[in-house]
Design an enzyme around this catalytic site. Sequence first.
Site, PDB file in Angstrom:
ATOM      1  N   HIS A 178       5.295  -2.596  -1.328  1.00 59.34           N
ATOM      2  CA  HIS A 178       6.232  -1.521  -0.996  1.00 59.34           C
ATOM      3  C   HIS A 178       7.137  -1.910   0.168  1.00 59.34           C
ATOM      4  O   HIS A 178       6.949  -1.431   1.288  1.00 59.34           O
ATOM      5  CB  HIS A 178       5.459  -0.243  -0.627  1.00 59.34           C
ATOM      6  N   GLU A 228       9.989  -0.905   0.881  1.00 55.77           N
ATOM      7  CA  GLU A 228      10.754   0.221   1.443  1.00 55.77           C
ATOM      8  C   GLU A 228      10.035   0.828   2.652  1.00 55.77           C
ATOM      9  O   GLU A 228      10.658   1.450   3.499  1.00 55.77           O
ATOM     10  CB  GLU A 228      11.011   1.296   0.362  1.00 55.77           C
ATOM     11  N   CYS A 251       6.152  -1.441  -7.078  1.00 52.74           N
ATOM     12  CA  CYS A 251       4.839  -0.854  -7.370  1.00 52.74           C
ATOM     13  C   CYS A 251       4.728  -0.405  -8.832  1.00 52.74           C
ATOM     14  O   CYS A 251       4.650  -1.239  -9.716  1.00 52.74           O
ATOM     15  CB  CYS A 251       4.507   0.265  -6.391  1.00 52.74           C
TER      16      CYS A 251
END
Length: 240
Positions: A218, A220, A112
């Site tokens: 993203h 994660e 990001c």
Amino acid sequence: MSRKVVGITCGIAAVRDEQRPQYVTNRAYVRAIEQAGGLPLILPIVEETGLLGRYLGLIDGLLLTGGPDVGPAIYGEEPHPKLGRVDADRDLFELPLIRAAVAQDVPVFGICRGIQSLNVALGGTLFQDLPAQLPSTIQHEQSDAGIPRSQTSHSVEIEADSRLAEIVGGQQMMINSLHHQALKKVAEGLIVMARAEDGVVEAVEDPDRHFLLAVQFHPEETATHDAKSRKLFEAFVEAL
Ligand code: MN
């Protein structure tokens, strides 16, 4: 088992009160690195640039996390009215850290803001606000549509001859999208390896480096339930 150390960038936020700034990073980054077999180490923002080399000496890889917008003056632009929050202290710390890491070929994985700060650190520029500067039918800020961070919302098309395609095992990936900025001029040395249907850059790599890969999405937030997202962290840790 001897785990490789992944330095994780953080931000500064006044979580509890304005007079008490704290270092913060999302737990999801730390968890994703831990579950991929790395040893997560959050790197607090410091003021002395002489300390950056010491940080790099402590870590085997660098994870660039999400966060506020990079100050546009750094890439030679006036602030757009839709520019978001900027953290000058973080920029002053992070951009030299990124340049030093790349110069030393320390493996870097950007997420990001991480793809944006990497691009600016290496001489690229950003769209300061996608809805204003690159109107599209794709909603790149999915939280505006009430879609949770852990859910995917748009697809990306991945270049066949890329590390990203090799890692995720194909040229298509559904991703989450939580950004209002994106790469404009791509820095020399970085190659666009994935785009959204509207052309927005969603991943870059430098194939000449040991591991230098950054994504606009993203992973994660989806690593716990999406194998492709998990593989990105595993590939990063394996490269250390
Ligand atoms: Mn997107």
